[in-house]
Design an enzyme around this catalytic site. Sequence first.
Site, PDB file in Angstrom:
ATOM      1  N   GLY A 291       0.821  -1.204   0.000  1.00 18.19           N
ATOM      2  CA  GLY A 291       0.000   0.000   0.000  1.00 18.19           C
ATOM      3  C   GLY A 291       0.851   1.248   0.000  1.00 18.19           C
ATOM      4  O   GLY A 291       2.082   1.192   0.120  1.00 18.19           O
ATOM      5  N   ILE A 293       1.125   3.780   2.224  1.00 11.77           N
ATOM      6  CA  ILE A 293       1.825   4.017   3.484  1.00 11.77           C
ATOM      7  C   ILE A 293       2.817   2.893   3.754  1.00 11.77           C
ATOM      8  O   ILE A 293       3.968   3.140   4.149  1.00 11.77           O
ATOM      9  CB  ILE A 293       0.814   4.161   4.636  1.00 11.77           C
ATOM     10  CG1 ILE A 293      -0.018   5.428   4.447  1.00 11.77           C
ATOM     11  CG2 ILE A 293       1.521   4.188   5.987  1.00 11.77           C
ATOM     12  CD1 ILE A 293      -1.131   5.608   5.448  1.00 11.77           C
ATOM     13  N   ASP A 313       1.689  -8.768   2.241  1.00 12.52           N
ATOM     14  CA  ASP A 313       0.565  -8.070   1.626  1.00 12.52           C
ATOM     15  C   ASP A 313      -0.304  -9.083   0.892  1.00 12.52           C
ATOM     16  O   ASP A 313       0.189 -10.088   0.379  1.00 12.52           O
ATOM     17  CB  ASP A 313       1.061  -7.000   0.649  1.00 12.52           C
ATOM     18  CG  ASP A 313      -0.008  -5.945   0.368  1.00 12.52           C
ATOM     19  OD1 ASP A 313       0.142  -4.816   0.856  1.00 12.52           O
ATOM     20  OD2 ASP A 313      -0.991  -6.255  -0.333  1.00 12.52           O
ATOM     21  N   GLU A 316      -0.724  -9.364  -4.764  1.00 10.71           N
ATOM     22  CA  GLU A 316       0.467  -9.877  -5.449  1.00 10.71           C
ATOM     23  C   GLU A 316       1.146  -8.781  -6.263  1.00 10.71           C
ATOM     24  O   GLU A 316       2.371  -8.617  -6.212  1.00 10.71           O
ATOM     25  CB  GLU A 316       0.056 -11.039  -6.354  1.00 10.71           C
ATOM     26  CG  GLU A 316       1.141 -11.527  -7.293  1.00 10.71           C
ATOM     27  CD  GLU A 316       0.589 -12.410  -8.391  1.00 10.71           C
ATOM     28  OE1 GLU A 316       1.308 -13.305  -8.840  1.00 10.71           O
ATOM     29  OE2 GLU A 316      -0.567 -12.175  -8.805  1.00 10.71           O
ATOM     30  N   LYS A 367      -9.234   1.289   4.436  1.00 10.09           N
ATOM     31  CA  LYS A 367      -9.235   2.666   4.931  1.00 10.09           C
ATOM     32  C   LYS A 367     -10.294   3.556   4.278  1.00 10.09           C
ATOM     33  O   LYS A 367     -10.507   4.669   4.728  1.00 10.09           O
ATOM     34  CB  LYS A 367      -7.855   3.306   4.696  1.00 10.09           C
ATOM     35  CG  LYS A 367      -6.684   2.529   5.281  1.00 10.09           C
ATOM     36  CD  LYS A 367      -5.368   3.233   4.993  1.00 10.09           C
ATOM     37  CE  LYS A 367      -4.197   2.435   5.543  1.00 10.09           C
ATOM     38  NZ  LYS A 367      -3.909   1.244   4.757  1.00 10.09           N
ATOM     39  N   LYS A 410      -9.707   8.977  12.451  1.00  9.95           N
ATOM     40  CA  LYS A 410     -11.110   8.587  12.315  1.00  9.95           C
ATOM     41  C   LYS A 410     -11.542   7.623  13.415  1.00  9.95           C
ATOM     42  O   LYS A 410     -12.731   7.330  13.554  1.00  9.95           O
ATOM     43  CB  LYS A 410     -11.349   7.975  10.936  1.00  9.95           C
ATOM     44  CG  LYS A 410     -11.156   8.989   9.811  1.00  9.95           C
ATOM     45  CD  LYS A 410     -11.233   8.348   8.450  1.00  9.95           C
ATOM     46  CE  LYS A 410     -11.085   9.401   7.355  1.00  9.95           C
ATOM     47  NZ  LYS A 410      -9.810  10.136   7.410  1.00  9.95           N
ATOM     48  N   THR A 471     -17.602  17.491  -1.273  1.00 12.60           N
ATOM     49  CA  THR A 471     -18.810  17.042  -0.574  1.00 12.60           C
ATOM     50  C   THR A 471     -19.537  18.169   0.146  1.00 12.60           C
ATOM     51  O   THR A 471     -20.765  18.226   0.151  1.00 12.60           O
ATOM     52  CB  THR A 471     -18.462  15.945   0.437  1.00 12.60           C
ATOM     53  OG1 THR A 471     -17.451  16.443   1.331  1.00 12.60           O
ATOM     54  CG2 THR A 471     -17.934  14.701  -0.267  1.00 12.60           C
TER      55      THR A 471
END
Length: 634
Positions: A291, A293, A313, A316, A367, A410, A471
């Site tokens: 990913g 991060i 992970d 692949e 996430k 969050k 938004t």
Amino acid sequence: MIPRVNWRASLAFLHDVCMAGVAWVGIYWLRFNLELREPFITDMWSTLAWVVPMQASIFLSLGLYRGLWRFASLSDLQRIVLAAGLGAILIPLVLVMLRLQALVPRSVMFFYPIVLVFLMAGSRFAYRLWKEHRLYSPLAALGEPVLVVGAGEAGARLTEEMARSRQWRVVGLLDDDVTKHGRLLRNISVLGPIDELDLWTRKYGVRKVIIALPSANHAVRRRVAELCAAAHVEALTVPAYEDLITGRTPLTMVRTVELDDLLGRDPVVLDNDGIAEWLGNRVVMVTGAGGSIGAELCRQIARFRPARLVLFDISEAALYEIKTALFDAFPQLGVVSVVGDVKHASLVEETLAREKPDVIFHAAAYKHVPLMEETNCWQAVRNNAYGTYVLASAAVRAKVEKMVLVSTDKAVNPTSVMGATKRIAEQVCQSLQDASTQFVIVRFGNVFGSAGSVIPRFSEQIARGGPVTVTHPDITRFFMSLSEATQLLLQAGLQGKGGEILTLDMGDPVRIVDLARDMIRLYGVNPDHVPIVFTGLRPGEKLYEEPLASEEATKPTRHPKLHIAQARAADRDAVKQMVAWCERDRVADDAEVRARMRAWIPEYAPPAGAPIKPIPAGTSDETVAVPLRATRRR
């Protein structure tokens, strides 16, 4: 294997040997007013047979041929003077030792090194002048005209380097320091203050401006970028200060100004020695390594030369990409790639038993808030909460020294299922802290460049000409760069002693609508020509995120950008119920997931109107009977 001959160095050596002979013979002729007669002619040739080989040996021993004549400098002149000086000392000694009957005038011995220095250094600097004349000739002026903002050290070095490239032609520099106005820097004029950027770009037909202010704060870079947008020119920038001082990026590798240059923050000061001692020659494992991060974490960790880096992970393709990138950048690094799911207990335990990691960074998580809020609530709990339990309990069994959980703001007073699952993941780590493994939890906000970020979405919309969708006009978020977030993760992991929730200083919140307007300007488009449309909050979204819950307090750490949250104690019964519930062979619907989250996390407040299914009576009592284990077997 036959050694490769450097023909340029060979020619330079031959030149210097010839100059030694020319200097010796020339001084003789000058000494006798060009009327050299016997016996001095014979003496000159007999001594020359010893002088030239000896001087050649001195040239080679001093390494005069490692540099290029094109870049002849004072250091080359120092070596030439040293070589001539040694020759002036050794020549009479050798002649005396050899008992040659030749008569060498004292004036020859005195003037020989002076003439030799003049011939050798003069040839080199004449060659450099010739090369630079070719570079700076009218043909070189065909390069694209650019303005450089910043007449400091970086600006001086940049103009010097760019003068050697026919791609660019620096027409002037701008700087707010009035003492520099009208002065010449590397033969380039400092035209005036930065606010005159529009004037000079129009005068010289400039279409690109390079910001040479690597150590300036983001407010200055933002101001220059806005001036460039108003002048309808492209803003480029040199690498960041930390990249320059570490040597990772050369100064001349200019790039377009990006959003984090404008909204960026002061450089992170790391305890590099402490992190190197912690991670160096250790086995480090990163989950979610493919990913955004996780991959940046791997790159940062690799700088500290771990004994082995274990990449874990489920993707692949992502795993292959980060492994290849690490191999290219750190060819000596030992890398182990494991394609696997953190919920797969037996695979996780077998991996830890085989690789024996000393430190684990747990970045694997779902996430994306709206995606997890509808239809995928069960998967969010399984992956974020139960997956953390599987990994954490296996880490305790494998006697892992420290595990760092990558959490989120969050998780503070969550309104989304994703945030609630990350809060349970935090409680899982807090619950297992009594064991030998230290669990450190790190919360931070949104990251520029991470997967699912709003930035790529805005880029696509602006490239299409709009509209850009936001938004809500008042929605704000905390932002930091990917590099800063991962560096502070390492610092937090080093400082954490176990059980703490560390929060990163995210700075001031950023209005998303302002972010959209900044991006439109960066694309060189008039913000009035790209409409911004407000679409309404998505499921699970809040108008603003909180770095800490209201019931929590913080205390400082020795690092100014890290704080310790005085969090509530973990609810062990809630963790037990979550584990038992997730291990059942069934899929819960979204309404049931929200009901469970609300029962386990009192501060969880689902959005109004979100379906919540009442928990059947007796179900909670049945799940409590399942113990919370620090070790598991399948």
